[in-house]
Design an enzyme around this catalytic site. Structure first.
Site, PDB file in Angstrom:
ATOM      1  N   HIS A  67      43.541 -70.730 -19.897  1.00 28.47           N
ATOM      2  CA  HIS A  67      43.932 -72.108 -18.378  1.00 28.47           C
ATOM      3  C   HIS A  67      43.206 -70.950 -17.307  1.00 28.47           C
ATOM      4  CE1 HIS A  67      47.205 -69.513 -19.881  1.00 28.47           C
ATOM      5  NE2 HIS A  67      47.284 -68.578 -18.488  1.00 28.47           N
ATOM      6  N   CYS A 183      76.163 -56.341 -41.883  1.00 29.45           N
ATOM      7  CA  CYS A 183      76.046 -55.812 -42.741  1.00 29.45           C
ATOM      8  C   CYS A 183      75.710 -54.533 -43.355  1.00 29.45           C
ATOM      9  CB  CYS A 183      75.139 -56.970 -43.468  1.00 29.45           C
ATOM     10  SG  CYS A 183      73.728 -55.897 -42.205  1.00 29.45           S
TER      11      CYS A 183
END
Length: 661
Positions: A67, A183
């Protein structure tokens, strides 16, 4: 502003053949110039290439969005091309590019190019949409694909705005289901399970809130009001989490892996009304899968429940111990760096070198690991009152305190600390039962006097009289055995440890192999730690390498995910493989085990060693044979990649289906 407002068929070229990035940009600038969008094509192309030099506009997934905002642009416009053969674009994920959009914005257009860039990036995040664009046969079909997707996005945004406006005037919908994920390490599985539950709940139109108990603490904490109103709470955890707050509510307890594998089933069970109630009796704090009053369980279910409870208690200790191991170990490794840089020779304070000071701090943290292990196992079993006896038992395990003369004390190490933790928790649970009939005037002294004194005495005498001496002799035998192992036997053991690191990727078997490496490291056997670390690094590295060398064996989504595993493997984060294992366990697990086993065996064969229990590639300068270690990792990763390529089928470009076993 819509993308189709800025793009016309004359500025779309399909299946173009170009040699490189500059040629592709030149072709798109030419389309803009021919359709009257530019004042000066040469100047605008120069602006685009200058922007490209600041950093790649290859956004990943085979897509690039160059761009430029310039005085050379007359009107806002877009150009787009698809390429017959992908080109190297130095994209963020390293993948070659086949789809490009060029944005042209006038200098006075404020942030128009940023708005268009954001809109494009949002649409192009969906791999299937990108594939549809690449497969378009004509420019008109290309624009039709974009228009269809933009219509869907507009409708979705309108719905989101309506929901937001309604939320201002209507009370917020309370979550029907709550969840807690945790965990042992609190890094990968915790957050992946939360995302899986949230995504599935959105698909099923179920209001949910998920609390994560990760390495950086508790996030998205569940409030008392939410707990009161919830229909069920899912506890997907492999370590102890706070559950007393759920007393009297239906609670569904499962391993964290189950939330990853089958969140839909869990949500159905949570809303089925069959989840057991969390007991309110303080004599069973933190128990595993509790049951409704009066219900009966068969022996197999009770045994499974007991085993999972033991594992959860152990992992609660291990998860709190690991930061002490890694933090202390890496500081010890850093002290070696300082010594090598002669910083250790510089005096720091009163006769203490900087390297020695760093090493002392690291050793202090490293030596606390068994105290922390025992304390948090005890806390998981018997709640907070058991912490004192657990930590004291862990310290006695480290010292090896026994009836023998102090010079003959030998640490009972990991096993002694583990026994101390479980014993402290069980003793406190027994004391709870014994003190139930205590006069009400004395109830308040239980936790500050009776529990700590009685539990300390029982656990302390047990460690001194029964545990430390035999386990100390056992540890001495283990260290001597490891030191005496030569040649093939050491290589075979290393190969087994490497394979175990790749069985469940952060689960109990992986943790057992890792703990073996840390225990061996504490006994001076750095070669085994290097082998274990190689076994943990190869699975993510091997999967990433397979995605690079054999992209046709992965779906588009998998290829994007595979690239991140280079970094995770380099950092010794085995959990990066989990998404692939969940989708295709029968092919991924054997491939990873083969590569991890080979890498660990070669590491031992080459005489590689590491002085710290974590760090991955960052420990290479401290390895006596860094290039051999890299060769071991490369060979193991190649074996994993090739095995995956042999076992898995090829996927067509648009295939997003789960692999079949």
């Amino acid at each position: 502003m819509q993308i189709t407002d800025l793009l016309v068929p004359e500025r779309v070229a399909l299946n173009m053949q170009v040699a490189d990035k500059a040629m592709a940009i030149h072709a798109m600038v030419g389309m803009l110039d021919r359709t009257g969008c530019l004042r000066d094509a040469v100047e605008y192309e120069k602006n685009v290439l200058e922007r490209e030099a600041q950093g790649t506009t290859g956004v990943g997934g085979g897509v690039a969005i160059p761009h430029g905002k310039s005085n050379a642009v007359l009107v806002p416009a877009l150009a787009a091309v698809t390429l017959r053969e992908a080109i190297d674009y130095q994209a963020l994920d390293g993948a070659p590019v086949r789809l490009l959009f060029l944005i042209a914005a006038p200098d006075g257009a404020n942030d128009l190019h940023i708005q268009v860039l954001a809109r494009l990036a949002q649409l192009l995040m969906e791999p299937l949409f990108c594939e549809e664009l690449k497969q378009a046969a004509t420019p008109e079909e290309f624009l039709a694909v974009i228009a269809k997707r933009e219509q869907g996005e507009t409708a979705r945004e309108a719905r989101a705005e309506a929901v937001a406006e309604a939320a201002l005037t209507e009370p917020r919908l309370a979550p029907r289901v709550l969840a807690v994920t945790a965990c042992p390490t609190g890094i990968a599985h915790t957050y992946m399970a939360a995302e899986a539950l949230e995504a599935e709940a959105a698909e099923m139109h179920i209001a949910i809130k998920v609390e994560t108990n990760g390495a950086d603490g508790v996030k998205n904490h569940l409030t008392e009001q939410e707990i009161e109103n919830a229909e069920c709470i899912i506890v997907a955890a492999d370590k102890a989490v706070e559950t007393a707050r759920f007393a009297g509510k239906p609670v569904l307890r499962v391993p964290v892996s189950q939330a990853l594998k089958d969140p839909e089933m869990l949500l159905h069970r949570a809303l089925s009304g069959t989840a057991p109630l969390e007991p309110e009796d303080e004599s069973v704090p933190g128990m595993g899968c509790n049951r409704k009053a009066g219900s009966a369980k068969d022996g197999a279910a009770a045994t499974q429940e007991f085993g999972r409870k033991l594992y959860t208690d152990l992992m609660n200790g291990v998860s709190h111990m690991i930061p002490f191991i890694t933090g202390g170990g890496i500081l010890i490794a850093l002290s070696y760096f300082l010594d090598r840089g002669n910083a250790g020779a510089e005096m720091f304070g009163r006769g203490t070198s900087l390297a020695m000071l760093v090493r002392t701090i690291g050793n202090t943290s490293f030596n606390l690991m068994y105290v922390v292990l025992a304390g948090f196992i005890a806390m998981s079993v018997g709640d907070l009152p058991a912490l004192v006896a657990g930590m004291a038992g862990g310290m006695l395990a480290i010292q090896g305190t026994s009836l023998a003369p102090q010079a003959e004390w030998v640490s009972s190490g990991f096993w002694g600390a583990m026994i101390a933790g479980f014993a402290a928790g069980l003793v406190v649970k027994l004391l709870r039962t014994a003190f139930k009939r205590l006069p009400s005037a004395l109830v308040h002294i239980k936790t500050v006097l009776l529990y700590p004194v009685a539990s300390l005495a029982v656990v302390g005498f047990m460690m001194v009289f029964l545990v430390n001496a035999p386990l100390g002799r056992f540890n001495t035998w283990i260290y001597q055995l490891l030191a005496s192992m030569q040649g093939g036997s050491r290589v075979v053991l290393a190969a087994v440890l490497g394979a175990l690191m790749a069985v469940d990727f952060g689960g109990p078997i992986n943790k057992a192999a890792y703990l073996f490496g840390t225990v061996a490291l504490a006994g001076g056997q750095e070669e085994f730690m290097a082998a274990v670390m190689a076994g943990g690094m190869v699975p993510p590295l091997g999967v990433a390498l397979a995605g690079t060398l054999f992209p046709e064996r992965f779906t588009t989504k998998e290829r994007h995910t595979a690239m991140t595993n280079y970094l995770m493997g380099a950092c010794f984060i085995t959990e990066g493989v989990v998404p692939f294992v969940l989708r295709d366990p029968l092919h991924v697990i054997p491939s990873c085990m083969a590569g991890a086993s080979l890498a660990a065996a070669l590491s031992m064969l080459f005489g590689c060693a590491v002085p710290a229990p974590h760090g991955g590639m960052f420990l290479l300068p401290l390895n006596p044979h860094p290039f051999r270690y890299l060769l071991a990792l490369l060979m193991g990763s190649l074996l994993t990649a090739v095995t995956l390529a042999v076992l898995r089928r090829k996927y067509p470009p648009k295939d997003e289906e789960q692999p079949t076993n």
